[in-house]
Design a protein around this motif. Structure first.
Motif, PDB file in Angstrom:
ATOM      1  N   GLU A  61      35.031  30.308  42.122  1.00  0.00           N
ATOM      2  CA  GLU A  61      35.658  31.447  42.160  1.00  0.00           C
ATOM      3  C   GLU A  61      36.969  31.274  43.044  1.00  0.00           C
ATOM      4  OE1 GLU A  61      34.379  33.976  46.189  1.00  0.00           O
ATOM      5  OE2 GLU A  61      35.716  32.106  46.754  1.00  0.00           O
ATOM      6  N   ALA A  62      38.449  31.449  42.411  1.00  0.00           N
ATOM      7  CA  ALA A  62      39.470  31.712  42.126  1.00  0.00           C
ATOM      8  C   ALA A  62      40.048  32.815  43.189  1.00  0.00           C
ATOM      9  CB  ALA A  62      40.558  32.135  41.119  1.00  0.00           C
ATOM     10  N   ARG A  63      40.668  31.914  44.151  1.00  0.00           N
ATOM     11  CA  ARG A  63      41.783  33.072  45.350  1.00  0.00           C
ATOM     12  C   ARG A  63      43.395  33.177  44.728  1.00  0.00           C
ATOM     13  NH1 ARG A  63      38.836  34.340  49.500  1.00  0.00           N
ATOM     14  NH2 ARG A  63      36.938  32.731  49.630  1.00  0.00           N
ATOM     15  N   ILE A  70      38.163  35.980  42.763  1.00  0.00           N
ATOM     16  CA  ILE A  70      37.260  36.682  41.733  1.00  0.00           C
ATOM     17  C   ILE A  70      36.732  35.114  41.310  1.00  0.00           C
ATOM     18  CG2 ILE A  70      38.104  36.955  39.255  1.00  0.00           C
ATOM     19  CD1 ILE A  70      40.516  37.861  39.897  1.00  0.00           C
ATOM     20  N   ALA A  71      35.512  35.744  41.300  1.00  0.00           N
ATOM     21  CA  ALA A  71      34.380  35.522  40.318  1.00  0.00           C
ATOM     22  C   ALA A  71      33.864  34.962  38.782  1.00  0.00           C
ATOM     23  CB  ALA A  71      33.233  34.914  41.427  1.00  0.00           C
ATOM     24  N   GLY A  92      39.786  34.252  31.740  1.00  0.00           N
ATOM     25  CA  GLY A  92      40.300  35.206  30.814  1.00  0.00           C
ATOM     26  C   GLY A  92      40.211  36.341  32.337  1.00  0.00           C
ATOM     27  N   ALA A  93      39.178  36.713  32.932  1.00  0.00           N
ATOM     28  CA  ALA A  93      39.433  37.738  34.122  1.00  0.00           C
ATOM     29  C   ALA A  93      40.956  37.643  35.211  1.00  0.00           C
ATOM     30  CB  ALA A  93      38.512  36.971  35.301  1.00  0.00           C
ATOM     31  N   ILE A  97      43.765  40.687  34.791  1.00  0.00           N
ATOM     32  CA  ILE A  97      44.101  41.586  36.149  1.00  0.00           C
ATOM     33  C   ILE A  97      45.550  41.182  36.271  1.00  0.00           C
ATOM     34  CG2 ILE A  97      44.482  41.015  38.650  1.00  0.00           C
ATOM     35  CD1 ILE A  97      41.524  40.004  38.751  1.00  0.00           C
ATOM     36  N   ILE A  98      46.205  40.020  35.391  1.00  0.00           N
ATOM     37  CA  ILE A  98      47.645  40.021  35.585  1.00  0.00           C
ATOM     38  C   ILE A  98      48.564  40.932  34.914  1.00  0.00           C
ATOM     39  CG2 ILE A  98      49.988  38.218  35.356  1.00  0.00           C
ATOM     40  CD1 ILE A  98      47.299  36.057  35.861  1.00  0.00           C
ATOM     41  N   GLU A  99      47.567  41.356  33.243  1.00  0.00           N
ATOM     42  CA  GLU A  99      48.263  42.004  32.209  1.00  0.00           C
ATOM     43  C   GLU A  99      48.147  43.471  32.973  1.00  0.00           C
ATOM     44  OE1 GLU A  99      50.052  42.862  29.301  1.00  0.00           O
ATOM     45  OE2 GLU A  99      49.489  40.740  29.679  1.00  0.00           O
ATOM     46  N   ARG A 100      47.177  43.747  33.384  1.00  0.00           N
ATOM     47  CA  ARG A 100      47.156  45.232  34.113  1.00  0.00           C
ATOM     48  C   ARG A 100      48.093  45.584  34.841  1.00  0.00           C
ATOM     49  NH1 ARG A 100      41.422  45.273  36.301  1.00  0.00           N
ATOM     50  NH2 ARG A 100      40.828  44.129  35.790  1.00  0.00           N
TER      51      ARG A 100
END
Length: 128
Positions: A61-63, A70-71, A92-93, A97-100
């Motif tokens: 899980e990244a904060r 995000i998990a 990848g997730a 998100i960063i690209e969006r």
């Protein structure tokens, strides 16, 4: 980026395992690490109480700054595969998100319609 490693009761949380898993996470997320404040890694055995092949599971899980956590989860035959698989999915997730976010910033704001001024009222010919 802070990385915390947690293990269930079936996995011994040796310093070597913690250091190894931390390095895998840091390497996999190095491109986006400036946006991550903390990563929680949970290692577990899914079939520890049953006979047969042991299943290894890794949940990360990244904060991210200013976003919900995000998990990503990966289950495999070995802990190495489980950690690397979860790290790859999480990377990848986050990149998606960063690209969006970048795309939204690049996209021009919707054009507001120009102000419409009502036509000047003509005075009726009999009032002149």
């Amino acid at each position: 980026m802070q990385v915390r490693i947690n293990t269930d009761r079936h996995i011994e949380g040796h310093e070597r395992l913690t250091a190894w898993a931390g390095s895998v996470v840091e390497q996999a997320l190095s491109r986006v690490s400036d946006r991550i404040t903390r990563v929680e890694v949970h290692l577990s055995e899914t079939n520890a109480d049953k006979s047969g092949q042991q299943g290894q599971r890794c949940m990360m899980e990244a904060r991210l700054e200013g976003r919900q956590p995000i998990a990503a989860t990966h289950q495999a035959a070995t802990m190495d595969q489980a950690v690397k698989g979860a790290a790859e999915k999480l990377s990848g997730a986050i990149e998606s998100i960063i690209e969006r976010q970048r795309d939204q910033r690049r996209r021009p704001a919707a054009q507001l319609p120009e102000e419409v001024t009502p036509p000047e009222e003509e005075t009726p010919p009999d009032e002149q």
